[in-house]
Design a protein around this motif. Structure first.
Motif, mmCIF file in Angstrom:
data_model
loop_
_atom_site.group_PDB
_atom_site.id
_atom_site.type_symbol
_atom_site.label_atom_id
_atom_site.label_comp_id
_atom_site.label_asym_id
_atom_site.label_seq_id
_atom_site.Cartn_x
_atom_site.Cartn_y
_atom_site.Cartn_z
ATOM 1 N N TYR A 1 0.855 -1.203 0.000
ATOM 2 C CA TYR A 1 0.000 0.000 0.000
ATOM 3 C C TYR A 1 0.883 1.243 0.000
ATOM 4 O O TYR A 1 1.775 1.375 0.848
ATOM 5 N N ALA A 2 0.664 2.132 -0.951
ATOM 6 C CA ALA A 2 1.389 3.415 -0.946
ATOM 7 C C ALA A 2 0.515 4.460 -0.275
ATOM 8 O O ALA A 2 -0.642 4.634 -0.660
ATOM 9 N N MET B 1 -1.359 -0.775 -4.374
ATOM 10 C CA MET B 1 -2.553 0.003 -4.019
ATOM 11 C C MET B 1 -2.083 1.390 -3.597
ATOM 12 O O MET B 1 -0.952 1.556 -3.137
ATOM 13 N N VAL B 2 -2.975 2.373 -3.698
ATOM 14 C CA VAL B 2 -2.627 3.701 -3.194
ATOM 15 C C VAL B 2 -3.823 4.287 -2.460
ATOM 16 O O VAL B 2 -4.962 4.143 -2.897
ATOM 17 N N GLY B 3 -3.532 4.919 -1.332
ATOM 18 C CA GLY B 3 -4.611 5.508 -0.536
ATOM 19 C C GLY B 3 -4.097 6.664 0.317
ATOM 20 O O GLY B 3 -2.900 6.992 0.291
ATOM 21 N N MET B 4 -5.024 7.269 1.060
ATOM 22 C CA MET B 4 -4.708 8.515 1.776
ATOM 23 C C MET B 4 -4.758 8.361 3.296
ATOM 24 O O MET B 4 -4.983 9.339 4.009
ATOM 25 N N SER B 5 -4.605 7.141 3.786
ATOM 26 C CA SER B 5 -4.771 6.946 5.237
ATOM 27 C C SER B 5 -3.882 5.795 5.715
ATOM 28 O O SER B 5 -2.886 5.457 5.091
ATOM 29 N N THR B 6 -4.245 5.208 6.813
ATOM 30 C CA THR B 6 -3.772 3.901 7.306
ATOM 31 C C THR B 6 -2.346 3.884 7.859
ATOM 32 O O THR B 6 -2.127 3.402 8.973
ATOM 33 N N VAL C 1 -4.033 -5.090 7.892
ATOM 34 C CA VAL C 1 -4.671 -4.054 7.058
ATOM 35 C C VAL C 1 -5.362 -4.707 5.877
ATOM 36 O O VAL C 1 -4.755 -5.504 5.146
ATOM 37 N N LEU C 2 -6.639 -4.378 5.707
ATOM 38 C CA LEU C 2 -7.413 -4.855 4.556
ATOM 39 C C LEU C 2 -7.804 -3.642 3.724
ATOM 40 O O LEU C 2 -8.486 -2.735 4.207
ATOM 41 N N SER C 3 -7.344 -3.654 2.488
ATOM 42 C CA SER C 3 -7.584 -2.522 1.591
ATOM 43 C C SER C 3 -8.578 -2.946 0.526
ATOM 44 O O SER C 3 -8.335 -3.924 -0.182
#
Ligand SMILES: O=P(O)(O)O[C@@H]1C[C@H](O)[C@@H](CO)O1
Ligand SMILES: Nc1nc2[nH]cnc2c(=O)[nH]1
Length: 319
Positions: free
Chosen positions: A199-200, A223-228, A244-246
């Protein structure tokens, strides 16, 4: 921006929460963070007590659609009644919250007694083999803000007990990741529904430009996201086991070849007929929609994983 909370306010926050709870829920053993559109995970909980963020020292208010602003305490599990606490709504730095505010609820849940945490998020898929709706068991991260001077742990250490230099090579518990795949098997989920990836973390709130998507894929992100990631660091700093489940809510636009307006104009001037490509655009509405569609699968998966965590693991600090 609300003032950054420190460890000194934790006992006050814990006392305020416990005051609102029945006796059996004072010490939850598993924490859950519900990502965008995933607050329906709370439907697995029995005997729920909601504690709104409003009025809790150190807590802010989530301003993002699809995020409520309450802690939900209750029990999960068929084999055993496991006391859990779920965050219905998280804080993101792009909302203007400080990184300390983003991490504070995790630190409070650790002070309440959680041994493991299941953090969920909605994210964009960079790996072309992943489908919209795939659930990604995160095995590693790329913390882009962290690498460029915004590591969430910069500043005074959170408390005198935590290490200054946190190792993150084993941040994503292999034991919990294993349980995720066992749970998916027991639920009879198709094998492609649950995959593994990196995850990025980016700051947002913009989604990725095509060049940014291409860059993130090339450096190894799935994957890319804005949290976690700030939540993962806060949990690991306090010895909490992390899963972590994305949820892949959309595909990040990564062009094989850029559309050439120059070529299109030349073709038009030469009288040739050209087919214009359909422009793909990501939206938060689409993110929430996939969360709604896959919410039930996520909910069953999280409940099954918690059911499978052996008491011996829940009662010991994860390696
Ligand atoms: O809180 P999460 O990471 O699940 O939310 C994602 C990232 C942004 O907040 C939002 C963008 O659609 O969804
Ligand atoms: N950065 C980022 N966050 C997301 N959250 C859900 N989808 C996306 C996405 O495509 N990019």
């Amino acid at each position: 921006m609300s003032p950054a909370p420190t460890f000194e306010t934790i006992p006050e926050t814990v006392a305020a929460i416990r005051k609102a709870l029945p006796e059996g829920l004072h010490t939850p053993s598993v924490g859950i963070v519900c990502g965008s559109g995933l607050s329906g995970l709370v439907e697995s909980l029995r005997d729920v007590t909601l504690v709104p963020y409003d009025g809790l020292p150190g807590f802010a208010k989530s301003t993002v659609p699809g995020h409520r602003s309450s802690l939900a305490f209750g029990f999960i599990g068929e084999k055993q009644a496991v006391p859990v606490v779920a965050m219905l709504g998280r804080f993101h730095p792009y909302e203007g919250h400080s990184l300390s505010t983003v991490m504070y609820p995790i630190r409070v849940m650790a002070a309440l007694g959680i041994k493991d945490i299941i953090i969920t998020n909605a994210a964009g898929a960079l790996n072309p083999e992943f489908s919209v709706g795939s659930i990604v068991v995160v095995r590693d991260h790329l913390a882009l803000p962290g690498l460029s001077g915004f590591n969430p742990l910069i500043g005074p250490t959170f408390s005198p007990e935590v290490t200054r230099f946190l190792p993150v090579s084993g941040a994503y518990s292999p034991a919990l990741r294993r349980l995720a795949f066992l749970a998916a098997h027991q639920l009879g989920l198709p094998s492609d529904d649950l995959v593994e990836g990196t995850y990025a973390w980016v700051s947002g709130p913009t989604y990725e430009s095509p060049a940014e998507g291409t860059f993130l894929r090339r450096v190894g992100a799935d994957m890319v996201g804005m949290s976690t990631v700030p939540e993962v660091l806060a949990a690991r700093e306090l010895g909490v086991g992390v899963l972590v489940l994305s949820l892949a809510t959309n595909k990040v636009v990564i062009p094989e070849k850029y559309r050439s307006i120059k070529e299109e104009v030349a073709a038009e001037l030469a009288g040739k007929k050209i087919e214009l490509p359909v422009e793909e655009v990501v939206s938060h509405a689409e993110v929430l929609e996939i969360g709604k569609i896959k919410g039930d699968v996520m909910r069953k998966l999280v409940a099954k994983i918690i059911d499978l965590i052996p008491e011996s693991v829940r009662d010991a600090t994860q390696p």
